[in-house]
Design a protein around this motif. Structure first.
Motif: not given
Length: 150
Positions: A2-29
């Motif tokens: 199952i995929a939940i797909i969101q069109r985003v202008s920006e998205s990021a993921v942090r683990i223990d306060g540290e930035l793990k991944g970051e994107i601009g225009l695209g998809l967060m899945v």
């Protein structure tokens, strides 16, 4: 899968306060993997996501894909997408694949979607407690289950 797909202008993921991944225009899945998933699910779903025409063209019509716009993708594993809420108030995750099955499928999905997209993607960390932020553009949110492809 199952995929939940969101069109985003920006998205990021942090683990223990540290930035793990970051994107601009695209998809967060958000990706949920179940025991019955296999390479066929990976191939079909990755192709569908990369080619899904949900970005605006020059007339503002959703007619362009992630591949067409050269957008980015942030992939987050999320076993709770397979929650069953039929009985009681506590969700059951019995359909969600255990890590020994899910991790290789998750890693295979990353490789396949990168090949399909023609560029590396950003990811969270399987099994980690993650903080995901995003700006949903539209908003556009689409749910796809690889078991419902026929």
């Amino acid at each position: 899968m199952i995929a939940i797909i969101q069109r985003v202008s920006e998205s990021a993921v942090r683990i223990d306060g540290e930035l793990k991944g970051e994107i601009g225009l695209g998809l967060m899945v958000l990706l949920g993997i179940e025991e019955a998933d296999d390479q066929e699910d990976i191939d079909w779903l990755s192709k569908k996501i990369v080619n899904l025409r949900i970005f605006g063209d020059e007339n503002g019509v959703m007619n362009k894909s992630l591949k067409d716009i050269g957008g980015e993708l942030l992939l987050i594993s999320q076993f709770t997408l397979h929650a069953s809420t039929k009985k009681g108030n506590r969700p059951s995750y019995i359909k969600a694949a255990k890590p020994d099955i899910a991790i290789p499928l998750y890693e295979g999905f990353i490789q396949t979607v990168e090949q399909e997209l023609g560029q590396p993607i950003q990811t969270g960390e399987f099994g980690a407690d993650m903080k995901v932020s995003l700006v949903n553009d539209g908003p556009v949110t689409i749910s796809i289950d690889s078991k419902n492809k026929k």
